[in-house]
Write a protein that holds these residues in place. Structure first.
Motif, PDB file in Angstrom:
ATOM      1  N   MET A 114      27.495  83.560  69.240  1.00 30.14           N
ATOM      2  CA  MET A 114      28.951  83.872  69.151  1.00 30.14           C
ATOM      3  C   MET A 114      29.646  83.312  68.089  1.00 30.14           C
ATOM      4  O   MET A 114      30.855  83.421  67.879  1.00 30.14           O
ATOM      5  CB  MET A 114      29.873  83.098  70.504  1.00 30.14           C
ATOM      6  N   LEU A 126      34.971  81.431  75.586  1.00 34.95           N
ATOM      7  CA  LEU A 126      33.667  80.533  75.455  1.00 34.95           C
ATOM      8  C   LEU A 126      33.911  79.279  75.626  1.00 34.95           C
ATOM      9  O   LEU A 126      33.151  78.579  76.275  1.00 34.95           O
ATOM     10  CB  LEU A 126      33.180  80.903  73.875  1.00 34.95           C
ATOM     11  N   HIS A 155      23.515  80.639  72.369  1.00 38.25           N
ATOM     12  CA  HIS A 155      24.646  81.402  72.598  1.00 38.25           C
ATOM     13  C   HIS A 155      25.708  80.918  71.667  1.00 38.25           C
ATOM     14  O   HIS A 155      26.454  82.153  71.279  1.00 38.25           O
ATOM     15  CB  HIS A 155      25.265  80.901  73.822  1.00 38.25           C
ATOM     16  N   ARG A 162      37.435  86.310  73.119  1.00 36.12           N
ATOM     17  CA  ARG A 162      36.138  86.010  73.250  1.00 36.12           C
ATOM     18  C   ARG A 162      35.884  84.409  72.823  1.00 36.12           C
ATOM     19  O   ARG A 162      34.964  83.752  73.529  1.00 36.12           O
ATOM     20  CB  ARG A 162      35.296  86.753  72.133  1.00 36.12           C
TER      21      ARG A 162
END
Length: 410
Positions: free
Chosen positions: A341, A314, A337, A310
């Motif tokens: 995250m 990103l 975002h 992840r």
């Protein structure tokens, strides 16, 4: 039970207790060593179990006991010899009994600096292969021609060179080359374990450089190897090709944070450049999109933790856009975002990566926390009465974008 009490009981039973490996090496280097590895010589596992009934037997290939020493659960092994009978790390016939000497046990180890023992009761150092000299010379050398029988030793050498800041002898480089074929079949978790430890060091580029010199980089990490020779516009990347740039970024991120996930994300940020067609060079159009596919493919083999994937995804997606954003809507979208995250990659680590990649940060990332708090201070409870559903979402978005625009002007 203290360590000294434990060693005395072993001596009274007819055996000798040693500390071996990395703890002794680090002690001789003047470091604060951790994680002692104990080896018992001259005592059978049956007699050991009688002497220490609370000890728990673990391990399948050879006997290892868990013993509480100085309040810590420690592994205690028995001196052993091994003979190569198959492939990989399981392909050994192991013999562990009371007649095996500490000298024989040390001979089966990987490098000279790790083949030093210390007798617990006397403090006597057992150094048969010049390990202390090699520590002083800061060089890694193999114990014997048997080095390449366990292929993952090659990975450990690259990692140790990274951790210790030692050179790798040409003799050892040659021995590492002999590990290439067997390394292809090694379990992904063993490879991941060494990669993780290397990325936790202050200069992870050394790990990949040693693997490159020993002709193992392409076998173990083809996605990183593919970056070699992928030229880039010199005006933006005077440091060289995509591989050189990636190593530079990984080292800069490692120097900025202790978060290994961030270092991995920095390592893979340009991974899509490895599949750029030769005719397109030195440009790498759409390497962000390609990078996601490369990471996905690598993960099928490596089985990385979800957090690593992840975080890496990103950074791959955003590392080109983030430094160039100017529109309030796009900036608002990214800030929210990053906040969403943050459990995968803390925003400050995202900023470390962008700074390492581009040399600086735009204002909105330099002051990320300030802008994030401005945006989050606007919530649905502030909406006019009667605004519901999609209309509420639209209202909230517009308010936040306007707040971002105003913040950028101030």
């Amino acid at each position: 039970m203290t360590e000294n009490e434990f060693a005395i009981q072993i001596r009274e039973a007819g055996g000798t207790l040693y500390i071996v490996g990395g703890w002794v090496r680090d002690k001789l280097m003047g470091k604060d060593p951790h994680d002692k590895d104990y080896v018992v010589v001259g005592l059978s596992k049956e007699n050991f179990a009688i002497c220490f009934p609370a000890a728990k037997l673990i391990g399948n290939a050879f006997p290892v006991f868990l013993v509480k020493i100085d309040g810590i659960s420690c592994e205690v092994a028995f001196a052993r010899k091994e003979r190569k009978v198959g492939t990989g790390y399981t392909g050994f016939e192991i013999v562990a009994h009371e007649d095996i000497t500490i000298e024989e046990d040390l001979y089966r180890r990987d490098t000279t600096v790790n083949s030093i023992a210390m007798e617990v009761l006397t403090g006597k150092i057992i150094d048969l292969y010049g390990g202390r000299r090699d520590i002083e010379d800061k060089i890694l050398r193999p114990i014997s021609k048997h080095f390449s029988e366990d292929p993952v030793r090659a990975l450990r050498v690259a990692r140790q060179a990274t951790q210790l800041g030692f050179e790798v002898s040409e003799e050892l480089i040659d021995a590492m080359k002999d590990c290439r074929e067997e390394l292809r079949g090694e379990p992904s978790e063993r490879i991941f374990g060494e990669l993780k430890k290397a990325l936790e060091t202050s200069k992870p580029s050394v790990f990949f450089q040693v693997l490159g010199k020993s002709e193992l980089l392409e076998t173990l990490f083809p996605e990183i190897y593919a970056l070699i020779g992928k030229t880039q516009p010199v005006d933006f990347h005077p440091e060289g090709d995509a591989y050189n740039h990636t190593m530079l970024v990984a080292d800069k991120v490692a120097a900025s944070t202790d978060n290994v996930v961030a270092v991995f994300a920095g390592l893979v940020h340009d991974i899509g450049k490895g599949v750029t067609p030769k005719e397109m060079l030195p440009h790498h159009y759409d390497h962000e999109k390609k990078g996601l596919d490369v990471l996905k493919s690598w993960n099928k083999r490596a089985k990385f933790p979800n957090q690593w994937i992840r975080a890496g995804s990103l950074v791959i997606e955003e590392h080109m856009r983030a430094p160039l954003m100017q529109k309030p809507g796009k900036i608002t979208e990214l800030i929210l975002h990053l906040h969403k995250m943050s459990s995968y990659l803390p925003p400050e680590d995202f900023c470390h990566i962008i700074r390492a990649d581009h040399g600086q940060l735009p204002k909105y990332l330099e002051r990320y926390t300030e802008l994030r708090d401005v945006l989050l201070s606007i919530d649905g409870n502030m909406a006019p009465e009667g605004v519901r559903g999609k209309a509420l979402g639209d209202w909230l978005w517009q308010k936040r974008v306007r707040a971002c625009a105003q913040w950028l002007k101030d």
